[in-house]
Design a protein around this motif. Structure first.
Motif, PDB file in Angstrom:
ATOM      1  N   VAL A  93       0.846  -1.069  -0.292  1.00 24.54           N
ATOM      2  CA  VAL A  93       0.145  -0.488   0.205  1.00 24.54           C
ATOM      3  C   VAL A  93       1.015   1.496  -0.030  1.00 24.54           C
ATOM      4  O   VAL A  93       1.948   1.376   0.632  1.00 24.54           O
ATOM      5  N   LEU A  94       0.386   2.037  -0.940  1.00 29.31           N
ATOM      6  CA  LEU A  94       0.974   3.426  -0.832  1.00 29.31           C
ATOM      7  C   LEU A  94       0.092   4.548  -1.101  1.00 29.31           C
ATOM      8  O   LEU A  94      -0.489   4.685  -1.109  1.00 29.31           O
ATOM      9  N   PHE A  95       0.183   5.031   0.182  1.00 26.09           N
ATOM     10  CA  PHE A  95      -0.879   6.520   0.744  1.00 26.09           C
ATOM     11  C   PHE A  95      -0.617   8.073   0.532  1.00 26.09           C
ATOM     12  O   PHE A  95       0.874   7.955   2.010  1.00 26.09           O
ATOM     13  N   TRP A  96      -0.702   8.479  -0.043  1.00 32.34           N
ATOM     14  CA  TRP A  96      -0.563  10.096   0.210  1.00 32.34           C
ATOM     15  C   TRP A  96      -1.406  10.520   0.851  1.00 32.34           C
ATOM     16  O   TRP A  96      -2.502  10.935   0.621  1.00 32.34           O
ATOM     17  N   HIS A  97      -0.561  11.624   1.575  1.00 33.77           N
ATOM     18  CA  HIS A  97      -1.375  12.000   2.922  1.00 33.77           C
ATOM     19  C   HIS A  97      -0.506  13.433   3.418  1.00 33.77           C
ATOM     20  O   HIS A  97       0.498  13.174   3.719  1.00 33.77           O
ATOM     21  N   THR A  98      -0.865  14.561   2.356  1.00 36.16           N
ATOM     22  CA  THR A  98      -0.344  15.932   2.795  1.00 36.16           C
ATOM     23  C   THR A  98       0.922  16.207   4.070  1.00 36.16           C
ATOM     24  O   THR A  98       0.900  17.030   4.304  1.00 36.16           O
ATOM     25  N   THR A  99      -0.829  16.652   4.676  1.00 37.44           N
ATOM     26  CA  THR A  99      -0.354  16.274   6.091  1.00 37.44           C
ATOM     27  C   THR A  99      -0.474  15.264   7.227  1.00 37.44           C
ATOM     28  O   THR A  99       0.635  15.586   8.625  1.00 37.44           O
TER      29      THR A  99
END
Length: 217
Positions: free
Chosen positions: A130-136
């Motif tokens: 799983v690759l999960f982009w989360h800006t904050t």
């Protein structure tokens, strides 16, 4: 108080952990090589299965995906991409020997639903990575939940986010900070790793995986 000779005897018996070394009992089966010798050496062999890793970025598109290419291109790996900042470039993935049919992309602007998707993917037998982009950056509670799910299913998860405050504490197994200045190589700083202390930035030769036209001369 133990004398030096007594401490040395305990170290030889494996009863005292030395911060600069990985425990001798670690099984290679739960470590996935990063594909980069310089990074494997500092992480005690590579990425940990059953764990959540954080990649903090100075800015997007500085080589974070290239860093993960050796893992993504392994055979029979199905990857879920959650909220990537750009649509993955299919010809580029093919060039890197990444199977397109094993890449699943989810765009979900609602952070709660995106986290739910990540948790469901970790628990699914159809997803390996799983690759999960989360800006904050995820909350401490969210990281803890995701780490528990990853450990139970023995899945590897990456949270890609912006640089976090120095005093930030989260239950990530590993935390890396990626920075890059102009034509200089990508710098990787190990902020947190299991079985060892943090490490200062070091160059990682990710350009060797890029097409020649994209390499810095």
């Amino acid at each position: 108080m133990a004398f030096p000779a007594q401490v040395e005897a305990l170290v030889k018996q494996g009863l005292v952990w030395q911060g600069q070394q990985a425990p001798l009992h670690r099984s290679p089966s739960n470590v996935l090589t990063t594909g980069w010798p310089e990074l494997d050496q500092r992480l005690g062999g590579g990425w940990l299965q059953g764990c959540v890793h954080e990649l903090q970025l100075q800015q997007q598109f500085i080589g974070e995906l290239t860093l993960l290419l050796p893992l993504l291109s392994q055979p029979n790996i199905t990857t879920l991409w959650i909220n990537p900042p750009a649509t993955p470039y299919a010809p580029g993935l093919i060039y890197q020997d990444i199977a397109l049919l094993q890449q699943v992309i989810v765009q979900e602007p609602d952070n709660k639903l995106a986290l739910w998707a990540a948790e469901q993917a970790v628990q699914s037998k159809a997803v390996d990575l799983v690759l999960f982009w989360h800006t904050t950056g995820l909350s401490a509670a969210a990281v803890r939940r995701l780490q528990q799910a990853a450990e139970a299913a023995q899945k590897t998860v990456f949270i890609v986010t912006a640089i976090q405050p120095e005093d930030d504490a989260r239950a990530y197994a590993m935390r890396l900070r990626l920075t890059k200045i102009a034509a200089a190589p990508l710098q990787v700083e190990v902020l947190k790793r299991r079985y060892g202390w943090p490490l200062p930035p070091f160059p990682c030769a990710i350009e060797s995986r890029l097409p020649r036209r994209r390499r810095v001369l």
